[in-house]
Design a protein around this motif. Sequence first.
Motif, PDB file in Angstrom:
ATOM      1  N   LEU A  36      -1.375  12.772  -4.984  1.00  0.00           N
ATOM      2  CA  LEU A  36      -1.119  14.410  -5.073  1.00  0.00           C
ATOM      3  C   LEU A  36      -2.227  15.066  -5.592  1.00  0.00           C
ATOM      4  N   PHE A  40      -4.266  17.543  -2.977  1.00  0.00           N
ATOM      5  CA  PHE A  40      -4.460  18.868  -2.849  1.00  0.00           C
ATOM      6  C   PHE A  40      -5.540  19.477  -3.553  1.00  0.00           C
ATOM      7  N   SER A  50       5.233  21.043  -9.609  1.00  0.00           N
ATOM      8  CA  SER A  50       6.329  20.593  -8.278  1.00  0.00           C
ATOM      9  C   SER A  50       7.530  19.821  -8.821  1.00  0.00           C
ATOM     10  N   CYS A  92       7.051  20.071   2.869  1.00  0.00           N
ATOM     11  CA  CYS A  92       6.216  19.477   1.864  1.00  0.00           C
ATOM     12  C   CYS A  92       5.404  18.292   2.651  1.00  0.00           C
ATOM     13  N   ALA A  95       2.639  20.860   4.044  1.00  0.00           N
ATOM     14  CA  ALA A  95       1.929  21.838   2.977  1.00  0.00           C
ATOM     15  C   ALA A  95       0.436  21.505   2.862  1.00  0.00           C
ATOM     16  N   ASP A 100       1.960  25.787  -1.796  1.00  0.00           N
ATOM     17  CA  ASP A 100       3.043  25.596  -0.738  1.00  0.00           C
ATOM     18  C   ASP A 100       3.901  24.611  -1.044  1.00  0.00           C
ATOM     19  N   PHE A 101       3.208  23.569  -1.541  1.00  0.00           N
ATOM     20  CA  PHE A 101       4.159  22.168  -1.862  1.00  0.00           C
ATOM     21  C   PHE A 101       5.178  22.345  -3.006  1.00  0.00           C
ATOM     22  N   ARG A 105       8.908  22.120  -2.680  1.00  0.00           N
ATOM     23  CA  ARG A 105       9.787  21.450  -3.856  1.00  0.00           C
ATOM     24  C   ARG A 105      11.086  22.104  -4.438  1.00  0.00           C
ATOM     25  N   HIS A 165       3.043  10.697   1.785  1.00  0.00           N
ATOM     26  CA  HIS A 165       3.681  11.286   2.913  1.00  0.00           C
ATOM     27  C   HIS A 165       4.803  10.184   3.138  1.00  0.00           C
TER      28      HIS A 165
END
Length: 170
Positions: A36, A40, A50, A92, A95, A100-101, A105, A165
């Motif tokens: 992650l 990101f 998160s 999620c 995102a 956004d994520f 969350r 994912h």
Amino acid sequence: MKRKHNSELFLLLYLGILSAFGPFVMDMYLPAFPVLTEFFGASSSMVQLSLTASTIGLAAGQLFFGTVSDKYGRRPALLTALGLFMLATGGCLLAGTILDFIAFRFIQGLAAAGGIVLSRSIATDRYAIGKLARMLALIGAVNGVATVLSPVGGGILSEYGDGWHGIFWF
């Protein structure tokens, strides 16, 4: 009499799965933190935020869904929680930024709290004291097993699935 036993087993499994939403939301994606961070382009602190957001959502959601289910009934509250959970999980997955994520969350944690609260409320509504104690113990056991298996399952899904994912698709 066999039919009643089957419906009790189904209810136990269903309530156990609902109570396991907390561990799934909190622990399942922990093995994907490094991925992650890279996906990101964010710091590890932002990815860890998160987890904090989902924990705050879980706490707030228990207050919210407990009150809503008492006022409007268990079924509408549960359907709302499950629908919101699915939407937040989709958010999620889609995102585009870490912010956004994190927001999704939080919403996911808020919605997952509905499963936690309502699994116990439904059991309390349905069973008398002796049977209730047994059901709550079994629900708690499912929750405990889910807490232990969630990171392992998340690691497997992350490694052999579609990366982070895959965890959220599951």
